[in-house]
Design an enzyme around this catalytic site. Structure first.
Site, PDB file in Angstrom:
ATOM      1  N   SER A   1       0.793  -1.291   0.190  1.00 52.62           N
ATOM      2  CA  SER A   1       0.064   0.048   0.157  1.00 52.62           C
ATOM      3  C   SER A   1       0.719   1.276   0.020  1.00 52.62           C
ATOM      4  O   SER A   1       1.846   1.382   0.865  1.00 52.62           O
ATOM      5  CB  SER A   1      -0.849  -0.014   1.207  1.00 52.62           C
ATOM      6  OG  SER A   1      -1.633   1.378   1.286  1.00 52.62           O
TER       7      SER A   1
ATOM      8  N   TYR B   1      -2.565  -0.977  10.504  1.00 51.23           N
ATOM      9  CA  TYR B   1      -2.527  -0.964   9.157  1.00 51.23           C
ATOM     10  C   TYR B   1      -1.168  -0.647   8.728  1.00 51.23           C
ATOM     11  O   TYR B   1      -0.567  -1.430   7.876  1.00 51.23           O
ATOM     12  CB  TYR B   1      -3.677  -0.291   8.569  1.00 51.23           C
ATOM     13  CG  TYR B   1      -3.836  -0.101   6.999  1.00 51.23           C
ATOM     14  CD1 TYR B   1      -4.549  -1.195   6.097  1.00 51.23           C
ATOM     15  CD2 TYR B   1      -3.230   0.618   6.269  1.00 51.23           C
ATOM     16  CE1 TYR B   1      -4.542  -1.376   4.878  1.00 51.23           C
ATOM     17  CE2 TYR B   1      -3.066   0.729   4.881  1.00 51.23           C
ATOM     18  CZ  TYR B   1      -3.823  -0.492   4.184  1.00 51.23           C
ATOM     19  OH  TYR B   1      -3.831  -0.492   2.831  1.00 51.23           O
TER      20      TYR B   1
END
Length: 262
Positions: free
Chosen positions: A148, A162
């Site tokens: 990401s 995350y």
């Protein structure tokens, strides 16, 4: 030398996708099936898997396995079933992931942290432990991990679990690429920014539970292209990295971010 289009013919190849029923997973499954591949679709949601399988063009080339990807026994089972059905695994797309709880570090519980790390990082490690030996034995294979931009490069505040998981899978990708290259296996990571999926719906609601559409407008305004990526725009890059057209790409962080890092 092969024509470029020949590189994207996956006829006879088997692709295993975790997190297959989500936006990116489903789009990638469709892209591989359309290019001739057998696909093994892995997800916790059996109903969503069945719906996806029904939508794909060639159901005879589709295997669905409902599994908790964080569980080693279930991971071994979904790999065994894939090999039993299709004979091998040529491509592994580690795509399972969750956003987790959006809150500051001091407000999070260890359970909330562990949940995200287990799904986003541990599951990818377990999948590779089961698939890499298959690829090593035949001397060829490709692994693509979903990393990401919003985590592994620029951070995603306030989403420390995350962010930590995405930095972790980025490191795991690099390490696996170094280990696998002598065995004929390439390992790369895709780094999307915001993608128009249910994961982003969850993030939008966490940012503004009463007006998530305003959170979406804010996020989109912060992108260079002024919009979220479509799932198929991510899927196209996965197919490229899995193909022999990317034969000299290994251990790379491929940003699919609409210019976020420009």
């Amino acid at each position: 030398m092969s024509r470029l289009t020949d590189y994207f013919d996956f006829t006879g190849k088997t692709v295993l996708i975790t997190g297959a029923s989500g936006g990116i997973g489903a789009a990638t499954a469709e892209a591989f099936v359309d290019n001739g591949a057998n696909v093994a679709l892995i997800d916790l949601n059996a109903e969503a898997l069945a719906e996806l399988a029904d939508k794909l063009a060639a159901p005879e080339r589709v295997l669905t396995v409902a599994a908790d990807v964080t569980d080693p026994e279930q991971a071994k089972n979904y790999v065994d079933k894939t090999v039993e059905r299709f004979g091998t695994v040529d491509v592994l797309f580690n795509n399972a992931g969750i956003s987790g709880t959006v809150d500051r570090i001091e407000n999070l519980t260890l359970e909330q942290f562990d949940q995200v790390m287990n799904v986003n990082l541990r599951a990818a490690f377990i999948a590779m432990q089961n698939v890499l030996p298959i690829m090593y034995e035949k001397g060829k294979g490709s692994v693509v991990n979903t990393v990401s931009i919003n985590g592994a490069i620029v951070g995603a505040s306030p989403m420390s679990p995350y962010t930590s998981s995405k930095f972790g899978i980025r490191g795991l990708t690099h390490q696996a690429a170094r280990e696998g290259v002598s065995k004929g296996v390439r390992v790369n990571g895709i780094l999307p920014s915001q993608v128009d999926t249910n994961l982003m719906r969850n993030v939008e609601k966490a940012w503004d539970s009463e007006h998530p559409e305003k959170a979406k407008e804010t996020f989109e305004a912060g992108t260079v292209m002024g919009r979220y990526a479509r799932p198929d725009e991510i899927a196209n890059v996965v197919v490229f990295l899995a193909s022999d057209a990317a034969s000299y790409i290994n251990g790379a962080d491929i940003a699919v971010d609409g210019g976020r890092l420009a």
